[in-house]
Design a protein around this motif. Structure first.
Motif, PDB file in Angstrom:
ATOM      1  N   SER A 205       5.261  43.814  67.612  1.00 17.26           N
ATOM      2  CA  SER A 205       6.673  43.511  67.368  1.00 17.26           C
ATOM      3  C   SER A 205       6.778  42.031  67.034  1.00 17.26           C
ATOM      4  CB  SER A 205       7.475  43.835  68.631  1.00 17.26           C
ATOM      5  OG  SER A 205       8.621  43.046  68.732  1.00 17.26           O
ATOM      6  N   GLY A 206       7.707  41.684  66.168  1.00 13.29           N
ATOM      7  CA  GLY A 206       7.870  40.284  65.789  1.00 13.29           C
ATOM      8  C   GLY A 206       8.829  40.152  64.630  1.00 13.29           C
TER       9      GLY A 206
ATOM     10  N   HIS B 211      19.121  45.821  72.057  1.00 13.08           N
ATOM     11  CA  HIS B 211      18.718  47.167  72.478  1.00 13.08           C
ATOM     12  C   HIS B 211      18.345  48.043  71.283  1.00 13.08           C
ATOM     13  CE1 HIS B 211      20.321  47.650  76.883  1.00 13.08           C
ATOM     14  NE2 HIS B 211      19.339  46.776  76.767  1.00 13.08           N
ATOM     15  N   SER B 212      19.076  47.921  70.185  1.00 14.90           N
ATOM     16  CA  SER B 212      18.761  48.741  69.005  1.00 14.90           C
ATOM     17  C   SER B 212      17.373  48.394  68.458  1.00 14.90           C
ATOM     18  CB  SER B 212      19.822  48.545  67.921  1.00 14.90           C
ATOM     19  OG  SER B 212      19.771  47.228  67.400  1.00 14.90           O
ATOM     20  N   TYR B 213      16.994  47.109  68.564  1.00 10.18           N
ATOM     21  CA  TYR B 213      15.661  46.692  68.120  1.00 10.18           C
ATOM     22  C   TYR B 213      14.599  47.163  69.114  1.00 10.18           C
ATOM     23  CZ  TYR B 213      11.785  43.587  66.848  1.00 10.18           C
ATOM     24  OH  TYR B 213      10.558  43.095  66.485  1.00 10.18           O
ATOM     25  N   LEU B 214      14.852  46.948  70.412  1.00 10.09           N
ATOM     26  CA  LEU B 214      13.891  47.331  71.453  1.00 10.09           C
ATOM     27  C   LEU B 214      13.611  48.829  71.434  1.00 10.09           C
ATOM     28  CD1 LEU B 214      15.331  45.128  74.351  1.00 10.09           C
ATOM     29  CD2 LEU B 214      13.123  44.801  73.236  1.00 10.09           C
TER      30      LEU B 214
ATOM     31  N   ASN C 238      13.299  50.800  69.001  1.00 13.36           N
ATOM     32  CA  ASN C 238      12.356  51.185  67.948  1.00 13.36           C
ATOM     33  C   ASN C 238      10.975  50.564  68.112  1.00 13.36           C
ATOM     34  OD1 ASN C 238      13.828  52.971  66.247  1.00 13.36           O
ATOM     35  ND2 ASN C 238      15.047  51.247  65.529  1.00 13.36           N
ATOM     36  N   TYR C 239      10.894  49.360  68.674  1.00 18.71           N
ATOM     37  CA  TYR C 239       9.624  48.632  68.650  1.00 18.71           C
ATOM     38  C   TYR C 239       8.965  48.433  70.010  1.00 18.71           C
ATOM     39  CZ  TYR C 239      10.693  47.895  63.787  1.00 18.71           C
ATOM     40  OH  TYR C 239      10.958  48.112  62.461  1.00 18.71           O
ATOM     41  N   TYR C 240       9.694  48.616  71.093  1.00 20.18           N
ATOM     42  CA  TYR C 240       9.088  48.510  72.428  1.00 20.18           C
ATOM     43  C   TYR C 240       8.756  49.903  72.940  1.00 20.18           C
ATOM     44  CZ  TYR C 240       9.724  43.474  73.138  1.00 20.18           C
ATOM     45  OH  TYR C 240       9.630  42.111  73.053  1.00 20.18           O
ATOM     46  N   THR C 241       7.926  50.615  72.190  1.00 21.69           N
ATOM     47  CA  THR C 241       7.487  51.961  72.568  1.00 21.69           C
ATOM     48  C   THR C 241       6.026  51.912  73.009  1.00 21.69           C
ATOM     49  OG1 THR C 241       6.949  52.397  70.238  1.00 21.69           O
ATOM     50  CG2 THR C 241       9.106  53.138  71.033  1.00 21.69           C
ATOM     51  N   PRO C 242       5.580  52.813  73.917  1.00 15.77           N
ATOM     52  CA  PRO C 242       4.220  52.740  74.479  1.00 15.77           C
ATOM     53  C   PRO C 242       3.116  52.742  73.431  1.00 15.77           C
ATOM     54  CG  PRO C 242       5.551  54.307  75.707  1.00 15.77           C
ATOM     55  CD  PRO C 242       6.358  53.905  74.517  1.00 15.77           C
ATOM     56  N   ASP C 243       3.288  53.499  72.338  1.00 17.20           N
ATOM     57  CA  ASP C 243       2.232  53.574  71.327  1.00 17.20           C
ATOM     58  C   ASP C 243       2.048  52.263  70.566  1.00 17.20           C
ATOM     59  OD1 ASP C 243       4.890  54.415  70.360  1.00 17.20           O
ATOM     60  OD2 ASP C 243       3.906  54.492  68.400  1.00 17.20           O
TER      61      ASP C 243
ATOM     62  N   PRO D 265      13.002  53.315  79.859  1.00 12.59           N
ATOM     63  CA  PRO D 265      13.407  51.921  79.647  1.00 12.59           C
ATOM     64  C   PRO D 265      14.918  51.737  79.761  1.00 12.59           C
ATOM     65  CG  PRO D 265      12.825  52.960  77.557  1.00 12.59           C
ATOM     66  CD  PRO D 265      12.496  53.948  78.631  1.00 12.59           C
ATOM     67  N   ALA D 266      15.337  50.490  79.851  1.00 10.94           N
ATOM     68  CA  ALA D 266      16.758  50.167  80.039  1.00 10.94           C
ATOM     69  C   ALA D 266      17.622  50.605  78.865  1.00 10.94           C
ATOM     70  CB  ALA D 266      16.908  48.660  80.262  1.00 10.94           C
ATOM     71  N   TRP D 267      17.032  50.740  77.682  1.00 15.91           N
ATOM     72  CA  TRP D 267      17.806  51.133  76.495  1.00 15.91           C
ATOM     73  C   TRP D 267      17.789  52.635  76.258  1.00 15.91           C
ATOM     74  CZ3 TRP D 267      13.925  47.569  76.786  1.00 15.91           C
ATOM     75  CH2 TRP D 267      12.636  47.997  76.469  1.00 15.91           C
ATOM     76  N   GLY D 268      17.337  53.396  77.235  1.00 16.97           N
ATOM     77  CA  GLY D 268      17.352  54.860  77.111  1.00 16.97           C
ATOM     78  C   GLY D 268      16.010  55.380  76.648  1.00 16.97           C
ATOM     79  N   SER D 269      15.869  56.690  76.688  1.00 17.40           N
ATOM     80  CA  SER D 269      14.581  57.307  76.352  1.00 17.40           C
ATOM     81  C   SER D 269      14.538  57.836  74.932  1.00 17.40           C
ATOM     82  CB  SER D 269      14.284  58.451  77.321  1.00 17.40           C
ATOM     83  OG  SER D 269      15.328  59.422  77.261  1.00 17.40           O
ATOM     84  N   ALA D 270      15.459  57.387  74.091  1.00 15.65           N
ATOM     85  CA  ALA D 270      15.506  57.885  72.712  1.00 15.65           C
ATOM     86  C   ALA D 270      14.225  57.523  71.971  1.00 15.65           C
ATOM     87  CB  ALA D 270      16.710  57.304  71.985  1.00 15.65           C
TER      88      ALA D 270
END
Length: 525
Positions: free
Chosen positions: A96-97, A239-242, A244-249, A276-281
């Motif tokens: 992420s960056g 949150h909208s950024y997190l 998509n990009y702060y996912t385990p994979d 996560p705090a932004w939901g499990s979507a």
């Protein structure tokens, strides 16, 4: 008076054994020392009889611990490298960056860096996090680059469970309160002001050269938050950024100085099945764009005459950075490019011959040593997973900008010429020693393990890299340099740009055989 005369007489004649030894001529007499009386005639280069043969440590370049990698059920990778010592460095690296912000407000990664290690679901404040780490002698840090975000903690190995739990909370459960976001806005604003006022122009020039080389795409997007976006970034945008990009994979939990199985157990405990705090979507809008090198020029006219006033003011300088596309760190040509960058070397004129500045590098011998008015000439190599940029930064008086640019273009042309065997061996030795010395530091090993596993799912050990460096031949350097010179240049210019050559003239010089700029004629001077 008589006493003084008597003392002087003793000094001249010698009094007792001391005086005699001072005035004795001829070969010195044999002296007995308490430690060497038993073997008076054996030189230091020979072993002493009856003493066991010493066993010395050997350097074979091999790491005593392999880098172990385990992938959890959710796709998160756990990588570790054991190392002797009481302390460990553990962290989470995320793919992420700023390069992924094309569909978002630019500056989100910059905000997240400043918000790191703030309040979370378990910790009410940053102070509480620091106090928890303090119990294990720990420190924490967060760094973002164009393609990677890194949360890291160094602490006592006995506190590994606490550290991994804290990292998981910081990354996946940040509160991002309104007060914290507002404080971050102030911190970002201050950093932007400091960036424009500091005497060292290198961070700003690096930003500009990327902007010129990759116009409005991937690594060419702003790494620092633009002023106009500071007030627009809020909790919802983050949150909208997190999401998509702060996912385990896209994550790697890396550790140095820890047992692999213990680290895996901690990862399963704190990073598996956590909402996560932004939901499990699920991530739905990931930017998979490949970097598109465009070339171009980025200019910033600025009065640099009062950058550093005082008893020893820095003279007014114009700063130029010229770059060409190299290759990604995944390609085989990455090592020859790294050797070429080391061969160019360089530094500031005030310390060009100092330790580690490359006294025999090309930019020192051909530029700083021959042109006293050049204040700086340094080579940089930026490399990413799909592109790279080799550039030279130079500084001089504004009245000599044209001559400075021509000197730099000539150096680029010479890269594609003959490579001397001695300078190549020196560059390879310098690169190897720099690699091995850096990897003596635990935090550097941690970053190396994390970044390699994040990019390639495995790690090349130092002795493998050293072998690749040793195998670089003169024709390899010439080949990659010739290929690089066929591309369009990227140019960044800062300061008084009155005498700056046009982009077309710089491009023409880099396409010529000698690197000379086209002559210009003026009716009025």
């Amino acid at each position: 008076m008589a006493a003084v005369v008597l003392a002087a007489t003793r000094l001249l004649r010698g009094s007792g054994s001391w005086g005699c030894s001072r005035l004795r001529f001829g070969p010195p007499a044999y002296r007995r020392f308490s430690s060497g009386g038993a073997y008076p005639n054996i030189p230091l280069s020979s072993p002493l009889p009856g003493v066991p043969k010493p066993v010395f440590a050997t350097v074979d370049g091999q790491e005593k611990f392999e880098t172990k990698v385990t992938t959890l059920d959710n796709g998160l990778r756990v990588a570790s490298q054991n190392k002797f010592g009481q302390f460990c460095t553990v962290g989470i690296l995320i793919n992420s960056g700023s390069r992924y912000e094309a569909k978002y407000l630019s500056g989100i990664a910059h905000f997240l860096e400043k918000l790191a290690f703030s309040s979370t679901a378990r910790f009410d404040s940053k102070d509480e996090i620091l106090l928890t780490l303090e119990k294990h002698g720990g420190i924490c840090d967060c760094q973002t680059s164009r393609d990677t975000t890194m949360y890291a903690v160094s602490a006592d190995s006995k506190g590994l469970d606490t550290v991994v739990g804290l990292l998981a909370d910081v990354v996946l459960q940040p509160r991002l309160t309104d007060e914290e976001v507002e404080m971050t806005r102030m911190a970002v604003q201050f950093e932007l002001e400091d960036l424009s006022l500091r005497p060292d122009p290198e961070p700003l020039l690096t930003e500009m050269i990327h902007e010129a080389a990759y116009r409005e795409n991937t690594v060419g997007l702003h790494r620092f938050c633009p002023t106009e976006n500071i007030a627009k970034i809020n909790r919802e945008v983050l949150h909208s950024y997190l999401r998509n990009y702060y996912t385990p994979d896209r994550m790697v939990l890396a550790g140095v100085g820890v047992e692999h199985e213990h680290l895996v157990d901690c990862a399963r405990k704190y990073l598996l099945g956590v909402q996560p705090a932004w939901g499990s979507a699920e991530a739905v809008d990931i930017d998979r764009s490949v970097a598109q090198y465009t070339g171009g020029i980025a200019k910033l006219e600025r009065d640099m005459s009062n950058v550093s006033l005082g008893p020893t003011p820095i003279p007014e300088l114009t700063h130029i950075m010229v770059g060409l596309e190299s290759c990604s760190f995944l390609e085989e040509d990455f090592i020859p490019f790294a050797v070429l960058n080391m061969m160019m070397g360089g530094g500031g004129s005030f310390s060009a011959g100092g330790p580690g500045k490359g006294m025999f590098s090309r930019l020192y011998l051909n530029v700083l040593n021959r042109h006293h008015w050049m204040y700086n000439a340094t080579s940089y190599h930026h490399s990413y997973e799909d592109t790279g940029l080799l550039c030279i930064h130079a500084s001089a008086d504004p009245r000599q900008v044209r001559e400075m640019v021509e000197i730099i273009t000539k150096e680029f042309i010479l890269m594609g010429g003959t490579v001397d065997a001695v300078e190549l061996e020196r560059a390879k030795t310098q690169l190897t020693s720099m690699l091995m010395m850096n990897l003596e530091s635990r935090p550097v090993i941690f970053e190396d393990v994390g970044r390699q596993v994040l990019a390639t799912r495995s790690r090349k050990l130092p002795h493998e890299l050293c072998t690749l460096i040793r195998n670089v031949k003169p024709e390899d350097v010439k080949r990659v340099a010739s290929k690089m010179l066929r591309g369009k240049p990227a140019v960044a210019a800062l300061g008084d740009l009155t005498d700056l050559p046009t982009y077309e003239h710089i491009q023409t010089a880099l396409s010529s055989k000698d690197g000379r700029l086209p002559r210009t004629y003026r009716l009025f001077r």
